[in-house]
Design an enzyme around this catalytic site. Structure first.
Site, mmCIF file in Angstrom:
data_model
loop_
_atom_site.group_PDB
_atom_site.id
_atom_site.type_symbol
_atom_site.label_atom_id
_atom_site.label_comp_id
_atom_site.label_asym_id
_atom_site.label_seq_id
_atom_site.Cartn_x
_atom_site.Cartn_y
_atom_site.Cartn_z
ATOM 1 N N SER A 126 0.834 -1.202 0.000
ATOM 2 C CA SER A 126 0.000 0.000 0.000
ATOM 3 C C SER A 126 0.864 1.246 0.000
ATOM 4 O O SER A 126 1.930 1.280 0.607
ATOM 5 C CB SER A 126 -0.928 0.024 1.215
ATOM 6 O OG SER A 126 -1.740 1.188 1.189
ATOM 7 N N LYS A 181 -4.594 -6.708 3.402
ATOM 8 C CA LYS A 181 -4.591 -5.605 2.422
ATOM 9 C C LYS A 181 -6.004 -5.331 1.914
ATOM 10 O O LYS A 181 -6.389 -4.170 1.703
ATOM 11 C CB LYS A 181 -3.667 -5.953 1.251
ATOM 12 C CG LYS A 181 -3.647 -4.922 0.105
ATOM 13 C CD LYS A 181 -3.266 -3.523 0.601
ATOM 14 C CE LYS A 181 -2.838 -2.605 -0.538
ATOM 15 N NZ LYS A 181 -3.821 -2.431 -1.605
ATOM 16 N N HIS A 184 -7.725 -3.404 4.574
ATOM 17 C CA HIS A 184 -7.165 -2.037 4.488
ATOM 18 C C HIS A 184 -7.898 -1.244 3.426
ATOM 19 O O HIS A 184 -8.310 -0.095 3.648
ATOM 20 C CB HIS A 184 -5.668 -2.128 4.161
ATOM 21 C CG HIS A 184 -5.054 -0.847 3.666
ATOM 22 N ND1 HIS A 184 -5.276 -0.354 2.390
ATOM 23 C CD2 HIS A 184 -4.229 0.052 4.260
ATOM 24 C CE1 HIS A 184 -4.629 0.785 2.222
ATOM 25 N NE2 HIS A 184 -3.974 1.045 3.344
ATOM 26 N N ASN A 185 -8.084 -1.850 2.253
ATOM 27 C CA ASN A 185 -8.749 -1.135 1.165
ATOM 28 C C ASN A 185 -10.218 -0.884 1.470
ATOM 29 O O ASN A 185 -10.781 0.132 1.056
ATOM 30 C CB ASN A 185 -8.603 -1.918 -0.143
ATOM 31 C CG ASN A 185 -7.193 -1.833 -0.710
ATOM 32 O OD1 ASN A 185 -6.259 -1.469 -0.001
ATOM 33 N ND2 ASN A 185 -7.029 -2.180 -1.961
ATOM 34 N N GLU A 188 -10.268 2.043 3.574
ATOM 35 C CA GLU A 188 -9.962 3.171 2.679
ATOM 36 C C GLU A 188 -11.220 3.668 1.963
ATOM 37 O O GLU A 188 -11.452 4.875 1.852
ATOM 38 C CB GLU A 188 -8.908 2.725 1.669
ATOM 39 C CG GLU A 188 -8.509 3.754 0.637
ATOM 40 C CD GLU A 188 -7.546 3.180 -0.391
ATOM 41 O OE1 GLU A 188 -7.615 3.604 -1.551
ATOM 42 O OE2 GLU A 188 -6.744 2.288 -0.043
#
Length: 440
Positions: A126, A181, A184-185, A188
């Site tokens: 990232s 990940k 995480h996105n 986001e």
């Protein structure tokens, strides 16, 4: 001696190659498009001496001394399987191939169990191009033995938190890195949507111009909202083109690459509620329906009404703090539930620390989040004393903002979903007894 290779010299791959060379590592490089490796070497200036272009995959492997580490920066999905198949005759036990793309973690698990002659590793990266060049956040999955081989390289090229700790960590076996990940996105998506909702209220509810809005975000970025996404919002809101704010010329239809949707799907499988993230994903889907939205505006107008005078930017700041905390809390709770379902005992505090720098959702409050998760790893951030106090302070403003949006026709899907979830989580006696009675 060359110990590492990199395949795929697009924007991210080229930036990572320069980062690796800049940290003193020699690197063999290959790209499917002929000549790109030599171009990068020429563009790299003095660092070019550490880049070793290869004409073929076989040449790349021959340049690297075993045990070999090869980093793939190529599109996720079938291209990775094709590259694994091409590398299989060239590599052997002890060699490690890292997939640094936005892979579906199910694919990473499948590849780990495929009996390849080398060890595949899934790594979430990232930070975009700037992060890849200057220090990304790296989320690694795979065997502990592979991490021992990779750690010197990955911790050297990773971003550094304020305390100097590298933002790279081994998070679990097989698909753990790509799973983290994806979450995480998902966070986001929620973070970006909440910021956009605050922007919309200032633009449409307060009549503020883009430059004024940018100044508000810049002011917020000096306080508890200090984060990459708030900083970049302040920057883009102030960009002018031919005397017109550039942001006013951009079509309001947001794209997506699928990771946010994967997060929502996995949360449903795990029974982990993430309504703010879900609302953000749906908001992007709605944004793409430009013709239907135009027809709806013509049918149901008038335009959103202006808000009554008041300290709306102060309330918006507090509302965004509350909304972001709730979205991160949902993400960490999902990591706990879904990680356990997939056989990973994820260290949530370590994940929070990996996200402190380099990545898109880096935020000044990730340090206290890590501390709270260290103290009680399975506890919701809503119940951590420091965050409970902060939510008690900021949620009243979130109520006012969401209510003002509803009363004046300003959509607040993510902030509204975060507030509704908070109210559900603070209610000891809800209404599911009636639903259960209906089911019975």
């Amino acid at each position: 001696m060359v110990r590492t290779g990199l395949i795929g010299l697009g924007t991210m791959g080229s930036a990572l190659a320069l980062n690796i060379a800049g940290k003193g590592f020699d690197l063999a490089v290959w790209n499917r498009e002929a000549g790109r490796a030599e171009e990068l070497q020429a563009e790299a200036g003095a660092l070019g001496a550490r880049l070793h272009p290869a004409a073929t995959l076989a040449d790349l492997v021959a340049l690297i001394a075993p045990p070999r580490v090869i980093l793939l920066m190529i599109p996720a999905g079938p291209p990775v399987d094709e590259m694994h198949a091409a590398l299989a005759p060239l590599l052997g036990p002890g060699d490690v191939v890292i997939d640094g793309g936005n892979a579906d973690f199910h694919d990473t698990i499948r590849r780990d169990r495929a009996g390849l002659p080398f060890q595949p590793v899934g790594m979430g990266v990232s930070g975009g191009r700037d992060g890849a060049l200057n220090g990304p956040s790296l989320m690694v999955g795979g065997p502990v033995e592979s991490w021992a081989l990779l750690k010197p390289l990955l911790t050297a090229i990773a971003a550094r938190a304020a305390d100097g700790t590298p933002c790279a960590a081994h998070l679990g076996s097989d698909g753990a890195g790509h799973f983290v990940k994806a979450v995480h996105n998902g966070i986001e998506y929620a973070d970006m949507q909440m910021i956009a909702e605050c922007y919309g209220l200032m633009r449409d509810g307060l009549g503020m111009q883009a430059a004024e809005i940018g100044a508000v975000f810049a002011d917020w970025n000096a306080g508890r909202l200090q984060s990459f996404l708030v900083e970049v919002t302040a920057t883009v809101a102030g960009v002018m083109q031919d005397g017109v704010p550039l942001i006013d010329r951009i079509v309001d239809s947001a794209g997506q690459k699928g990771t946010g949707r994967w997060t929502v799907i996995e949360a449903l499988h795990a029974g982990a509620p993430i309504p703010a993230i879900d609302a953000a994903v749906n908001a992007r889907n709605v944004s793409a329906r430009l013709d239907e939205r135009a027809a709806g505006a013509a049918l149901y107008g008038p335009a959103p009404r202006m808000l009554a005078p008041g300290d709306w930017t102060g309330d918006l700041e507090q509302a965004l703090i509350a909304g972001k905390i709730l979205a991160y809390a949902q993400g960490f709770a999902m990591l706990h539930e879904a990680g356990r379902e997939n056989g990973w005992e994820l260290d949530l505090a370590a994940i929070a620390r990996v996200w402190r720098a380099g990545c898109i959702i880096r935020w000044t409050l990730l340090d206290p989040m890590a501390q709270a998760l260290d103290q009680a790893p399975g506890r919701s951030l809503l119940l951590a004393p420091g965050f409970a106090a902060l939510l008690a302070e900021t949620v009243p403003a979130l109520r006012r903002v969401v209510a003002a949006g509803a009363l004046n026709g300003l959509a607040m899907p993510a902030l509204g979903a975060a507030l509704a979830w908070f109210d559900q989580m603070r209610t000891a006696r809800g209404t599911a007894n009636l639903i259960q009675a209906q089911r019975d």
